[in-house]
Design a protein around this motif. Structure first.
Motif, PDB file in Angstrom:
ATOM      1  N   PRO A   1      -2.106  13.010  18.578  1.00  0.00           N
ATOM      2  CA  PRO A   1      -2.367  13.997  17.519  1.00  0.00           C
ATOM      3  C   PRO A   1      -3.796  13.943  16.993  1.00  0.00           C
ATOM      4  O   PRO A   1      -4.393  12.873  16.879  1.00  0.00           O
ATOM      5  CB  PRO A   1      -1.357  13.603  16.424  1.00  0.00           C
ATOM      6  N   GLN A   2      -4.341  15.123  16.672  1.00  0.00           N
ATOM      7  CA  GLN A   2      -5.682  15.233  16.128  1.00  0.00           C
ATOM      8  C   GLN A   2      -5.598  15.770  14.701  1.00  0.00           C
ATOM      9  O   GLN A   2      -4.874  16.721  14.432  1.00  0.00           O
ATOM     10  CB  GLN A   2      -6.537  16.174  16.980  1.00  0.00           C
ATOM     11  N   ALA A   3      -6.338  15.152  13.811  1.00  0.00           N
ATOM     12  CA  ALA A   3      -6.348  15.591  12.413  1.00  0.00           C
ATOM     13  C   ALA A   3      -7.478  16.584  12.181  1.00  0.00           C
ATOM     14  O   ALA A   3      -8.465  16.610  12.916  1.00  0.00           O
ATOM     15  CB  ALA A   3      -6.507  14.386  11.488  1.00  0.00           C
ATOM     16  N   GLY A   4      -7.329  17.395  11.142  1.00  0.00           N
ATOM     17  CA  GLY A   4      -8.361  18.374  10.799  1.00  0.00           C
ATOM     18  C   GLY A   4      -9.285  17.901   9.697  1.00  0.00           C
ATOM     19  O   GLY A   4     -10.289  18.546   9.404  1.00  0.00           O
ATOM     20  N   ILE A   5      -8.941  16.771   9.057  1.00  0.00           N
ATOM     21  CA  ILE A   5      -9.735  16.238   7.955  1.00  0.00           C
ATOM     22  C   ILE A   5     -10.099  14.790   8.255  1.00  0.00           C
ATOM     23  O   ILE A   5      -9.250  14.004   8.673  1.00  0.00           O
ATOM     24  CB  ILE A   5      -8.961  16.319   6.626  1.00  0.00           C
ATOM     25  N   LEU A   6     -11.359  14.437   8.033  1.00  0.00           N
ATOM     26  CA  LEU A   6     -11.824  13.057   8.201  1.00  0.00           C
ATOM     27  C   LEU A   6     -12.138  12.473   6.832  1.00  0.00           C
ATOM     28  O   LEU A   6     -12.824  13.100   6.012  1.00  0.00           O
ATOM     29  CB  LEU A   6     -13.083  13.010   9.068  1.00  0.00           C
ATOM     30  N   PHE A   7     -11.631  11.255   6.579  1.00  0.00           N
ATOM     31  CA  PHE A   7     -11.903  10.565   5.322  1.00  0.00           C
ATOM     32  C   PHE A   7     -12.585   9.237   5.615  1.00  0.00           C
ATOM     33  O   PHE A   7     -12.127   8.465   6.454  1.00  0.00           O
ATOM     34  CB  PHE A   7     -10.593  10.311   4.561  1.00  0.00           C
ATOM     35  N   ASN A   8     -13.678   8.958   4.893  1.00  0.00           N
ATOM     36  CA  ASN A   8     -14.418   7.720   5.121  1.00  0.00           C
ATOM     37  C   ASN A   8     -14.936   7.193   3.789  1.00  0.00           C
ATOM     38  O   ASN A   8     -15.806   7.804   3.163  1.00  0.00           O
ATOM     39  CB  ASN A   8     -15.590   7.964   6.078  1.00  0.00           C
ATOM     40  N   TYR A   9     -14.372   6.074   3.337  1.00  0.00           N
ATOM     41  CA  TYR A   9     -14.896   5.398   2.148  1.00  0.00           C
ATOM     42  C   TYR A   9     -15.813   4.283   2.615  1.00  0.00           C
ATOM     43  O   TYR A   9     -15.381   3.336   3.273  1.00  0.00           O
ATOM     44  CB  TYR A   9     -13.758   4.842   1.283  1.00  0.00           C
ATOM     45  N   LEU A  10     -17.091   4.375   2.260  1.00  0.00           N
ATOM     46  CA  LEU A  10     -18.110   3.466   2.783  1.00  0.00           C
ATOM     47  C   LEU A  10     -18.222   2.165   1.992  1.00  0.00           C
ATOM     48  O   LEU A  10     -18.866   1.222   2.454  1.00  0.00           O
ATOM     49  CB  LEU A  10     -19.468   4.173   2.798  1.00  0.00           C
ATOM     50  N   GLY A  11     -17.631   2.120   0.805  1.00  0.00           N
ATOM     51  CA  GLY A  11     -17.664   0.894   0.024  1.00  0.00           C
ATOM     52  C   GLY A  11     -18.642   0.949  -1.131  1.00  0.00           C
ATOM     53  O   GLY A  11     -19.119   2.004  -1.543  1.00  0.00           O
ATOM     54  N   GLN A  12     -18.960  -0.230  -1.665  1.00  0.00           N
ATOM     55  CA  GLN A  12     -19.838  -0.340  -2.823  1.00  0.00           C
ATOM     56  C   GLN A  12     -21.260  -0.657  -2.371  1.00  0.00           C
ATOM     57  O   GLN A  12     -21.561  -1.785  -1.988  1.00  0.00           O
ATOM     58  CB  GLN A  12     -19.325  -1.430  -3.770  1.00  0.00           C
ATOM     59  N   PHE A  13     -22.115   0.336  -2.416  1.00  0.00           N
ATOM     60  CA  PHE A  13     -23.499   0.151  -1.991  1.00  0.00           C
ATOM     61  C   PHE A  13     -24.297  -0.635  -3.024  1.00  0.00           C
ATOM     62  O   PHE A  13     -25.418  -1.052  -2.761  1.00  0.00           O
ATOM     63  CB  PHE A  13     -24.159   1.501  -1.740  1.00  0.00           C
ATOM     64  N   ASP A  14     -23.739  -0.814  -4.213  1.00  0.00           N
ATOM     65  CA  ASP A  14     -24.424  -1.632  -5.215  1.00  0.00           C
ATOM     66  C   ASP A  14     -24.523  -3.084  -4.772  1.00  0.00           C
ATOM     67  O   ASP A  14     -25.399  -3.818  -5.220  1.00  0.00           O
ATOM     68  CB  ASP A  14     -23.657  -1.584  -6.541  1.00  0.00           C
ATOM     69  N   GLN A  15     -23.611  -3.498  -3.913  1.00  0.00           N
ATOM     70  CA  GLN A  15     -23.570  -4.892  -3.490  1.00  0.00           C
ATOM     71  C   GLN A  15     -24.526  -5.118  -2.313  1.00  0.00           C
ATOM     72  O   GLN A  15     -24.189  -4.891  -1.163  1.00  0.00           O
ATOM     73  CB  GLN A  15     -22.143  -5.280  -3.096  1.00  0.00           C
ATOM     74  N   GLY A  16     -25.759  -5.501  -2.635  1.00  0.00           N
ATOM     75  CA  GLY A  16     -26.717  -5.841  -1.588  1.00  0.00           C
ATOM     76  C   GLY A  16     -27.669  -4.727  -1.219  1.00  0.00           C
ATOM     77  O   GLY A  16     -28.594  -4.940  -0.446  1.00  0.00           O
ATOM     78  N   VAL A  17     -27.501  -3.520  -1.786  1.00  0.00           N
ATOM     79  CA  VAL A  17     -28.407  -2.413  -1.462  1.00  0.00           C
ATOM     80  C   VAL A  17     -29.187  -1.980  -2.685  1.00  0.00           C
ATOM     81  O   VAL A  17     -30.412  -1.965  -2.689  1.00  0.00           O
ATOM     82  CB  VAL A  17     -27.621  -1.219  -0.879  1.00  0.00           C
ATOM     83  N   ASP A  18     -28.479  -1.596  -3.757  1.00  0.00           N
ATOM     84  CA  ASP A  18     -29.156  -1.166  -4.971  1.00  0.00           C
ATOM     85  C   ASP A  18     -29.581  -2.372  -5.805  1.00  0.00           C
ATOM     86  O   ASP A  18     -29.024  -2.668  -6.858  1.00  0.00           O
ATOM     87  CB  ASP A  18     -28.235  -0.265  -5.801  1.00  0.00           C
ATOM     88  N   ILE A  19     -30.582  -3.095  -5.305  1.00  0.00           N
ATOM     89  CA  ILE A  19     -31.050  -4.284  -6.008  1.00  0.00           C
ATOM     90  C   ILE A  19     -32.570  -4.311  -5.994  1.00  0.00           C
ATOM     91  O   ILE A  19     -33.212  -3.749  -5.102  1.00  0.00           O
ATOM     92  CB  ILE A  19     -30.512  -5.590  -5.365  1.00  0.00           C
ATOM     93  N   GLY A  20     -33.150  -4.938  -7.003  1.00  0.00           N
ATOM     94  CA  GLY A  20     -34.592  -5.120  -7.029  1.00  0.00           C
ATOM     95  C   GLY A  20     -35.342  -3.810  -6.945  1.00  0.00           C
ATOM     96  O   GLY A  20     -35.108  -2.871  -7.703  1.00  0.00           O
ATOM     97  N   SER A  21     -36.252  -3.720  -6.000  1.00  0.00           N
ATOM     98  CA  SER A  21     -37.106  -2.545  -5.853  1.00  0.00           C
ATOM     99  C   SER A  21     -36.484  -1.456  -4.996  1.00  0.00           C
ATOM    100  O   SER A  21     -37.095  -0.404  -4.794  1.00  0.00           O
ATOM    101  CB  SER A  21     -38.455  -2.955  -5.232  1.00  0.00           C
ATOM    102  N   PHE A  22     -35.290  -1.691  -4.481  1.00  0.00           N
ATOM    103  CA  PHE A  22     -34.684  -0.738  -3.554  1.00  0.00           C
ATOM    104  C   PHE A  22     -33.437  -0.101  -4.160  1.00  0.00           C
ATOM    105  O   PHE A  22     -32.603  -0.781  -4.769  1.00  0.00           O
ATOM    106  CB  PHE A  22     -34.301  -1.425  -2.238  1.00  0.00           C
ATOM    107  N   ARG A  23     -33.322   1.198  -3.994  1.00  0.00           N
ATOM    108  CA  ARG A  23     -32.135   1.936  -4.406  1.00  0.00           C
ATOM    109  C   ARG A  23     -31.834   3.011  -3.376  1.00  0.00           C
ATOM    110  O   ARG A  23     -32.717   3.423  -2.617  1.00  0.00           O
ATOM    111  CB  ARG A  23     -32.332   2.591  -5.780  1.00  0.00           C
TER     112      ARG A  23
END
Length: 235
Positions: free
Chosen positions: A150-172
């Motif tokens: 079976p093939q679905a017509g909707i794709l769902f993707n939760y990428l997680g918390q980007f605050d953890q290790g990405v939005d830190i210091g000089s980088f956002r």
């Protein structure tokens, strides 16, 4: 593995636009942002109350919105994950730098004869846990073995918390769009793509759909965000 092919009757997101109208050049989107308070509740309060994950909550809200739209409480949705499932004890993926991904269909079936959000959340949670190894075997069946599933017509993707290790210091995370990294004349695989992530303490859900079916995307996005709000209030 055979569970993918043995599902009973379910609904699939109606394909009401022609394939030629669902190319990347027709893509448009809407982003729904949750407040920091709502995001904190989705990440901590609801999971603590029901022993769930944020995916369970978001997909329950999506199932409710799809049931309202189609009239069918059983819907097939493609779920995209990080693909780093520890299949074997002697595999160490901690030093890999490539982007893994795994996509598999999930049958979201709302309980019959009840409007209890807690019951719905628990039912969706249990259904999501049925996929072995987080669904990585679906790709093996379809790509390597050649099974037609079976093939679905909707794709769902939760990428997680980007605050953890990405939005830190000089980088956002940048708010600007990066543009398409593939040809715009290419065909989209789904009628609707839903991508979610937490950045700067706020959950953002971005819905991408064809401009020829804009009311579908905006209607479902609004319905799903409303379902998330009701679930938080219920918990």
């Amino acid at each position: 593995m055979n569970g993918y092919a043995n599902s009973t009757v379910f609904g699939v997101c109606p394909s009401i636009i022609a394939p030629t109208a669902n190319r990347l050049e027709h893509r448009q989107g809407i982003t729904i942002r949750f407040s920091a308070e709502e995001t904190a509740a989705l990440l901590r309060e609801v999971p603590a109350a029901y022993n769930t994950r944020i995916n369970d909550v978001l997909l329950t809200a999506l199932a409710l919105a799809l049931a309202t739209w189609t009239g069918n409480p059983r819907q097939l949705v493609a779920l995209e994950g990080h693909g780093r499932v520890p299949l074997f004890e002697d595999i160490d993926l901690s030093r890999t730098v490539v982007w893994f991904t795994a996509v598999h269909p999930v049958l979201l079936a709302l309980p019959a004869h009840t409007d209890d959000l807690g019951v719905a959340l628990k039912a969706i949670k249990e259904q999501l846990r049925l996929a072995p190894d987080e669904g990585i075997g679906y790709g093996l069946l379809t790509e390597l073995v050649g099974h037609t599933l079976p093939q679905a017509g909707i794709l769902f993707n939760y990428l997680g918390q980007f605050d953890q290790g990405v939005d830190i210091g000089s980088f956002r995370m940048a708010n600007e769009a990066t543009g398409s990294d593939i040809s715009l004349i290419g065909q989209r695989d789904y009628l609707i793509d839903i991508n979610g992530a937490v950045s700067q303490g706020q959950l953002r859900l971005t819905w991408s759909y064809s401009s020829h079916g804009g009311r579908i995307g905006t209607g479902l996005a609004t319905g799903t965000s409303g379902g998330d709000g009701r679930t938080v209030g219920h918990a």
